[in-house]
Design a protein around this motif. Structure first.
Motif, PDB file in Angstrom:
ATOM      1  N   GLU A 109       1.029  -1.290  -0.043  1.00  0.00           N
ATOM      2  CA  GLU A 109      -0.118  -0.249   0.031  1.00  0.00           C
ATOM      3  C   GLU A 109       0.794   1.155  -0.101  1.00  0.00           C
ATOM      4  O   GLU A 109       0.379   2.300  -0.375  1.00  0.00           O
ATOM      5  N   GLY A 110       2.058   1.194   0.301  1.00  0.00           N
ATOM      6  CA  GLY A 110       2.868   2.195   0.643  1.00  0.00           C
ATOM      7  C   GLY A 110       3.165   2.995  -0.850  1.00  0.00           C
ATOM      8  O   GLY A 110       3.661   2.334  -1.704  1.00  0.00           O
ATOM      9  N   ILE A 123       3.457  10.388   0.184  1.00  0.00           N
ATOM     10  CA  ILE A 123       4.665  11.073   1.282  1.00  0.00           C
ATOM     11  C   ILE A 123       4.599  12.307   0.865  1.00  0.00           C
ATOM     12  O   ILE A 123       4.800  13.444   1.526  1.00  0.00           O
ATOM     13  N   GLU A 124       5.213  12.530  -0.596  1.00  0.00           N
ATOM     14  CA  GLU A 124       5.215  13.739  -1.164  1.00  0.00           C
ATOM     15  C   GLU A 124       4.293  14.738  -0.892  1.00  0.00           C
ATOM     16  O   GLU A 124       4.480  15.980  -0.513  1.00  0.00           O
ATOM     17  N   ARG A 125       3.183  14.487  -1.052  1.00  0.00           N
ATOM     18  CA  ARG A 125       2.027  15.201  -0.983  1.00  0.00           C
ATOM     19  C   ARG A 125       1.688  15.653   0.561  1.00  0.00           C
ATOM     20  O   ARG A 125       1.422  16.772   0.955  1.00  0.00           O
ATOM     21  N   ALA A 126       2.205  14.861   1.336  1.00  0.00           N
ATOM     22  CA  ALA A 126       1.864  15.009   2.786  1.00  0.00           C
ATOM     23  C   ALA A 126       2.854  16.035   3.594  1.00  0.00           C
ATOM     24  O   ALA A 126       2.663  16.937   4.319  1.00  0.00           O
ATOM     25  N   LEU A 127       4.312  16.068   2.781  1.00  0.00           N
ATOM     26  CA  LEU A 127       5.296  16.835   3.170  1.00  0.00           C
ATOM     27  C   LEU A 127       5.091  18.229   2.856  1.00  0.00           C
ATOM     28  O   LEU A 127       5.808  18.959   3.667  1.00  0.00           O
ATOM     29  N   ASN A 128       4.307  18.612   2.108  1.00  0.00           N
ATOM     30  CA  ASN A 128       3.845  20.062   1.775  1.00  0.00           C
ATOM     31  C   ASN A 128       2.750  20.518   2.365  1.00  0.00           C
ATOM     32  O   ASN A 128       2.141  21.556   1.884  1.00  0.00           O
ATOM     33  N   PRO A 146      -2.788   7.774   5.602  1.00  0.00           N
ATOM     34  CA  PRO A 146      -2.528   6.491   6.577  1.00  0.00           C
ATOM     35  C   PRO A 146      -1.909   6.600   7.557  1.00  0.00           C
ATOM     36  O   PRO A 146      -1.060   7.610   7.982  1.00  0.00           O
ATOM     37  N   ALA A 147      -2.321   5.604   8.603  1.00  0.00           N
ATOM     38  CA  ALA A 147      -2.198   6.073  10.194  1.00  0.00           C
ATOM     39  C   ALA A 147      -0.887   6.435  10.450  1.00  0.00           C
ATOM     40  O   ALA A 147      -0.465   7.485  11.171  1.00  0.00           O
ATOM     41  N   PRO A 148       0.219   5.580   9.884  1.00  0.00           N
ATOM     42  CA  PRO A 148       1.638   6.155  10.372  1.00  0.00           C
ATOM     43  C   PRO A 148       2.091   7.461   9.908  1.00  0.00           C
ATOM     44  O   PRO A 148       2.679   7.993  10.461  1.00  0.00           O
ATOM     45  N   ALA A 187       0.184  10.103  11.860  1.00  0.00           N
ATOM     46  CA  ALA A 187       0.917  10.369  13.160  1.00  0.00           C
ATOM     47  C   ALA A 187       2.421  11.237  13.007  1.00  0.00           C
ATOM     48  O   ALA A 187       2.788  12.165  13.850  1.00  0.00           O
ATOM     49  N   PHE A 188       3.130  10.627  12.022  1.00  0.00           N
ATOM     50  CA  PHE A 188       4.395  11.573  11.668  1.00  0.00           C
ATOM     51  C   PHE A 188       4.007  13.005  11.532  1.00  0.00           C
ATOM     52  O   PHE A 188       4.629  13.967  11.948  1.00  0.00           O
ATOM     53  N   MET A 189       3.054  13.173  10.580  1.00  0.00           N
ATOM     54  CA  MET A 189       2.953  14.612   9.809  1.00  0.00           C
ATOM     55  C   MET A 189       2.260  15.533  11.149  1.00  0.00           C
ATOM     56  O   MET A 189       2.521  16.672  11.287  1.00  0.00           O
TER      57      MET A 189
END
Length: 398
Positions: free
Chosen positions: A63-64, A69-74, A84-86, A89-91
């Motif tokens: 699923e990863g 991730i790139e969208r989340a980082l911005n 996604p849950a992990p 939590a990170f963001m």
């Protein structure tokens, strides 16, 4: 808990290497770790970065997706609940600014970094990176992820890109390029940690965890404590207040990179003590150190100078060797497999000129701002020389 075998394995040699740092500490007796502090220090070699490690584990599943991730980082103030849950939590953690964060101090710290110009870049390369190759256990991560095959020039260029992103005013806050780049590097570290941990040739008993907390701390201290010390040695004046702003900037960057709060420091004196203790723990140079150092020695020959390629590349190679000779001495040069006969001619000639020029312009109205703009332009030109026609970027681990 037992500590990895590398912890303090060469402590007598390490004390000699760390002795110049000890001389800069006001309370030298307090710098020496007691038995409890020494044990706690060694246990940091077994600690990773749980939030980032969970994301790396998710990314390793079907699923990863790195694009998610790139969208989340911005993200900046956006709802993270659909991630996604992990990753959520990170963001959620990284988007929440720590209570101690002072945005004005961050910006002032960026200005101090910009004023350092090319001198600051040379300090990080030679005092931070090259001298750091004496710590052989840290090098194992580099060697096993193909640092020699990928080339020293690429590593210097990408690290410089990250440093430039982080030290642009406002960029390291959520929504900025420095923020996204820093978290990208943090997740790449987690991916490397995951990949190396399952390899049969990774000696856990001796090395501990790949990209562990203690090794991340010494990198953070290189960009802050060693950077400030090196600036002053090479003639760039840095006041106590300016040093405090740089330390605050890198405390936040270290926090974003996943360093445990207990390993972050509030001021320069605390940073010097932390650096001294960290160096006592590090295993000293081996053949891998020499391989990395010799590759980095020739790195200037691969740069993309717009003109006078041969002359400028060889000049820069000799400048870097000269600066390194000042900081590690002839024995350190031998340990790294570098020519010990080099003399620190560049610092002796140019440190007084640096001090004279910076002091003069800092006294003029608007002179400090002019030095800041001038220094940043020099750093931007150097970034172009390092990347040439290639787009400066931090790449995902393959």
């Amino acid at each position: 808990m037992n500590t990895p075998e590398r912890h303090g394995i060469h402590i007598h040699t390490a004390r000699k290497i760390a002795s110049p740092i000890l001389l800069t500490i006001k309370d030298q007796a307090a710098a020496e770790p007691n038995s409890v502090e020494w044990q706690e220090l060694g246990q940091q070699l077994l600690c990773g970065d749980p939030l980032a490690d969970d994301v790396a584990a998710w990314l390793a599943t079907s699923e990863g997706q790195w694009s998610v991730i790139e969208r989340a980082l911005n993200m900046d103030g956006e709802d993270t609940s659909l991630l996604p849950a992990p990753l959520e939590a990170f963001m959620r953690h990284t988007l929440k600014r720590p209570e101690w964060l002072d945005e004005a101090s961050l910006n002032r710290g960026c200005d101090v970094v910009a004023r350092s110009g090319k001198t600051g870049m040379r300090i990080l390369r030679d005092f931070g990176l090259m001298a750091g190759y004496q710590a052989s256990a840290i090098n194992q991560t580099l060697l096993k992820t193909g640092a020699l095959e990928k080339g020293a020039q690429r590593r210097v260029a990408e690290t410089t890109k990250w440093w430039m992103d982080c030290t642009e005013p406002g960029s390291v806050l959520p929504g900025g390029q420095g923020f996204a780049t820093t978290l990208r590097v943090r997740l790449i570290h987690a991916m490397v940690r995951r990949q190396l941990s399952v390899r049969k040739d990774w000696d856990h008993d001796y090395l501990g965890l790949p990209v562990n907390q203690l090794d991340m701390q010494v990198t953070y201290l290189a960009f802050s404590v060693m950077f400030l010390l090196g600036q002053r040695v090479l003639g760039v004046p840095v006041s106590k207040e300016e040093g405090a702003d740089v330390m605050h900037l890198w405390r936040y960057i270290g926090w974003l990179m996943g360093l445990d709060e207990s390993l972050l420091v509030d001021n320069e004196q605390e940073g010097r003590i932390a650096l001294y203790r960290n160096l006592l723990s590090q295993a000293q140079a081996d053949e891998g150190s020499k391989q990395l150092a010799q590759a980095l020695m020739d790195e200037p020959l691969e740069r993309y100078y717009p003109n006078a390629q041969w002359l400028r590349s060889h000049w820069d190679k000799e400048v870097h060797l000269s600066i390194l000779r000042l900081f590690v001495g002839s024995q350190g040069m031998r340990t790294l497999g570098l020519p010990p006969c080099r003399w620190p001619w560049y610092p002796f000639l140019f440190a007084p000129l640096n001090a004279l020029a910076h002091t003069f312009f800092r006294l003029l109205p608007g002179g400090r701002a002019w030095l800041t703009r001038r220094g940043r332009r020099a750093q931007e030109r150097m970034l172009k020389i390092l990347f040439g026609a290639y787009k400066p970027q931090i790449r995902q681990v393959s």
